[in-house]
Design a protein around this motif. Sequence first.
Motif, PDB file in Angstrom:
ATOM      1  N   LEU A  46       0.837  -1.197   0.000  1.00 52.73           N
ATOM      2  CA  LEU A  46       0.000   0.000   0.000  1.00 52.73           C
ATOM      3  C   LEU A  46       0.871   1.244   0.000  1.00 52.73           C
ATOM      4  O   LEU A  46       1.748   1.414   0.849  1.00 52.73           O
ATOM      5  N   LEU A  47       0.615   2.133  -0.968  1.00 48.01           N
ATOM      6  CA  LEU A  47       1.320   3.411  -1.041  1.00 48.01           C
ATOM      7  C   LEU A  47       0.453   4.555  -0.530  1.00 48.01           C
ATOM      8  O   LEU A  47       0.879   5.387   0.259  1.00 48.01           O
ATOM      9  N   ILE A  48      -0.767   4.596  -1.048  1.00 47.81           N
ATOM     10  CA  ILE A  48      -1.672   5.734  -0.850  1.00 47.81           C
ATOM     11  C   ILE A  48      -3.064   5.207  -0.561  1.00 47.81           C
ATOM     12  O   ILE A  48      -3.526   4.262  -1.226  1.00 47.81           O
ATOM     13  N   SER A  49      -3.753   5.792   0.404  1.00 47.75           N
ATOM     14  CA  SER A  49      -5.177   5.552   0.601  1.00 47.75           C
ATOM     15  C   SER A  49      -5.883   6.899   0.670  1.00 47.75           C
ATOM     16  O   SER A  49      -5.217   7.945   0.797  1.00 47.75           O
ATOM     17  N   GLY A  50      -7.201   6.874   0.560  1.00 47.12           N
ATOM     18  CA  GLY A  50      -7.947   8.129   0.581  1.00 47.12           C
ATOM     19  C   GLY A  50      -7.503   9.077  -0.518  1.00 47.12           C
ATOM     20  O   GLY A  50      -7.559  10.297  -0.343  1.00 47.12           O
ATOM     21  N   ALA A  51      -7.039   8.518  -1.620  1.00 46.03           N
ATOM     22  CA  ALA A  51      -6.586   9.233  -2.817  1.00 46.03           C
ATOM     23  C   ALA A  51      -5.280   9.994  -2.649  1.00 46.03           C
ATOM     24  O   ALA A  51      -4.534  10.160  -3.614  1.00 46.03           O
ATOM     25  N   SER A  52      -4.983  10.458  -1.427  1.00 45.34           N
ATOM     26  CA  SER A  52      -3.802  11.325  -1.272  1.00 45.34           C
ATOM     27  C   SER A  52      -3.022  11.111   0.016  1.00 45.34           C
ATOM     28  O   SER A  52      -2.062  11.836   0.272  1.00 45.34           O
ATOM     29  N   ASN A  53      -3.400  10.138   0.833  1.00 46.29           N
ATOM     30  CA  ASN A  53      -2.739   9.928   2.123  1.00 46.29           C
ATOM     31  C   ASN A  53      -1.687   8.830   2.021  1.00 46.29           C
ATOM     32  O   ASN A  53      -2.020   7.666   1.779  1.00 46.29           O
ATOM     33  N   ARG A  54      -0.440   9.207   2.213  1.00 46.02           N
ATOM     34  CA  ARG A  54       0.622   8.210   2.146  1.00 46.02           C
ATOM     35  C   ARG A  54       0.516   7.237   3.304  1.00 46.02           C
ATOM     36  O   ARG A  54       0.267   7.625   4.451  1.00 46.02           O
ATOM     37  N   ALA A  55       0.746   5.974   3.000  1.00 45.72           N
ATOM     38  CA  ALA A  55       0.763   4.949   4.038  1.00 45.72           C
ATOM     39  C   ALA A  55       2.038   5.070   4.864  1.00 45.72           C
ATOM     40  O   ALA A  55       3.001   5.726   4.456  1.00 45.72           O
ATOM     41  N   THR A  56       2.039   4.417   5.994  1.00 42.88           N
ATOM     42  CA  THR A  56       3.187   4.461   6.888  1.00 42.88           C
ATOM     43  C   THR A  56       4.461   4.004   6.185  1.00 42.88           C
ATOM     44  O   THR A  56       4.476   2.960   5.533  1.00 42.88           O
ATOM     45  N   GLY A  57       5.506   4.819   6.283  1.00 39.11           N
ATOM     46  CA  GLY A  57       6.800   4.428   5.737  1.00 39.11           C
ATOM     47  C   GLY A  57       6.985   4.704   4.258  1.00 39.11           C
ATOM     48  O   GLY A  57       8.053   4.400   3.709  1.00 39.11           O
ATOM     49  N   ILE A  58       5.999   5.262   3.616  1.00 41.46           N
ATOM     50  CA  ILE A  58       6.110   5.545   2.175  1.00 41.46           C
ATOM     51  C   ILE A  58       6.819   6.889   1.977  1.00 41.46           C
ATOM     52  O   ILE A  58       6.414   7.896   2.567  1.00 41.46           O
ATOM     53  N   PRO A  59       7.847   6.915   1.132  1.00 42.93           N
ATOM     54  CA  PRO A  59       8.619   8.145   0.933  1.00 42.93           C
ATOM     55  C   PRO A  59       7.766   9.278   0.366  1.00 42.93           C
ATOM     56  O   PRO A  59       6.805   9.051  -0.372  1.00 42.93           O
ATOM     57  N   ALA A  60       8.181  10.496   0.674  1.00 38.95           N
ATOM     58  CA  ALA A  60       7.438  11.676   0.263  1.00 38.95           C
ATOM     59  C   ALA A  60       7.442  11.892  -1.251  1.00 38.95           C
ATOM     60  O   ALA A  60       6.637  12.677  -1.761  1.00 38.95           O
ATOM     61  N   ARG A  61       8.313  11.203  -1.972  1.00 39.20           N
ATOM     62  CA  ARG A  61       8.316  11.372  -3.442  1.00 39.20           C
ATOM     63  C   ARG A  61       7.064  10.772  -4.085  1.00 39.20           C
ATOM     64  O   ARG A  61       6.766  11.053  -5.242  1.00 39.20           O
ATOM     65  N   PHE A  62       6.339   9.944  -3.341  1.00 41.09           N
ATOM     66  CA  PHE A  62       5.074   9.409  -3.826  1.00 41.09           C
ATOM     67  C   PHE A  62       3.943  10.326  -3.360  1.00 41.09           C
ATOM     68  O   PHE A  62       3.802  10.604  -2.165  1.00 41.09           O
ATOM     69  N   SER A  63       3.126  10.769  -4.306  1.00 41.53           N
ATOM     70  CA  SER A  63       1.981  11.582  -3.931  1.00 41.53           C
ATOM     71  C   SER A  63       0.779  11.205  -4.792  1.00 41.53           C
ATOM     72  O   SER A  63       0.929  10.836  -5.960  1.00 41.53           O
ATOM     73  N   GLY A  64      -0.398  11.299  -4.202  1.00 47.34           N
ATOM     74  CA  GLY A  64      -1.626  10.998  -4.907  1.00 47.34           C
ATOM     75  C   GLY A  64      -2.551  12.200  -4.908  1.00 47.34           C
ATOM     76  O   GLY A  64      -2.534  13.003  -3.981  1.00 47.34           O
ATOM     77  N   SER A  65      -3.329  12.299  -5.968  1.00 48.07           N
ATOM     78  CA  SER A  65      -4.279  13.398  -6.063  1.00 48.07           C
ATOM     79  C   SER A  65      -5.506  12.930  -6.825  1.00 48.07           C
ATOM     80  O   SER A  65      -5.506  11.869  -7.468  1.00 48.07           O
ATOM     81  N   GLY A  66      -6.553  13.763  -6.761  1.00 47.53           N
ATOM     82  CA  GLY A  66      -7.769  13.479  -7.506  1.00 47.53           C
ATOM     83  C   GLY A  66      -8.952  13.204  -6.613  1.00 47.53           C
ATOM     84  O   GLY A  66      -8.806  12.944  -5.408  1.00 47.53           O
ATOM     85  N   SER A  67     -10.123  13.245  -7.234  1.00 49.82           N
ATOM     86  CA  SER A  67     -11.369  12.958  -6.534  1.00 49.82           C
ATOM     87  C   SER A  67     -12.446  12.763  -7.594  1.00 49.82           C
ATOM     88  O   SER A  67     -12.336  13.296  -8.701  1.00 49.82           O
ATOM     89  N   GLY A  68     -13.449  11.988  -7.247  1.00 47.25           N
ATOM     90  CA  GLY A  68     -14.522  11.762  -8.217  1.00 47.25           C
ATOM     91  C   GLY A  68     -14.210  10.596  -9.125  1.00 47.25           C
ATOM     92  O   GLY A  68     -14.381   9.437  -8.724  1.00 47.25           O
ATOM     93  N   THR A  69     -13.749  10.886 -10.336  1.00 48.62           N
ATOM     94  CA  THR A  69     -13.444   9.822 -11.292  1.00 48.62           C
ATOM     95  C   THR A  69     -12.004   9.823 -11.809  1.00 48.62           C
ATOM     96  O   THR A  69     -11.589   8.841 -12.419  1.00 48.62           O
TER      97      THR A  69
END
Lengths: 106, 121
Positions: A46-69
Amino acid sequence: EIVLTQSPATLSVSPGERATLSCRASHTISDNLAWFQQKPGQPPRLLISGASNRATGIPARFSGSGSGTDFTLTISSLQSDDFGVYYCQQYKNCPLTFGGGTKVEI
Amino acid sequence: EVQLVQSGAEVKKPGESLKISCKGSGYSFSTYWIAWVRQMPGEGLEWMGTIYPGDSDTTYSPSFQAQVTISADKSNNTAYLQWSSLKASDTAIYYCARVLYSYGCSTFDYWAQGTLVTVSS
């Protein structure tokens, strides 16, 4: 059933470059989207949940965005360890569904 | 430390039965849903179903509803996935994973190593 379409199917990126992966849902799913990384012979991580929340221990270079579709996973400065297949997954409704994956090649 | 450990690889013939296991440790096993996910050779991930070990409440994917049985033994911190009659098309890696949120239809925060099931005559 909510269908997730990921693009591109394969992404060839050099170390230090930015990688942008897309996931589109067939119906609106709010922010109920997760991203996983899977390397050969390993379970997904798991990297990201809730579209933009990094999981524990995941480096900051990973980011998620978006909502809807429409959703995006960005790897800001790709490292050699970031190769693998990336999957998005929706959890707005059961049945839970995954996208077909994007293979990131270094 | 949260850990999920699955039983070992299996080689079976078509028509045989099989039950694989997933043992949790390092957390309160009975209070987190456990999911099963299939990955066929060279393919993507498919959610099969989810169980709440506390009361064995189970939700199945329609694609797997009549094909497998998911169960749990909270006294042994173990979840199970079983088939009564295997087919060659059941050949896959099967993963169990802990569900992140307190409801069955959610995402997964910890995964086990997977169990390779090979069905061949």
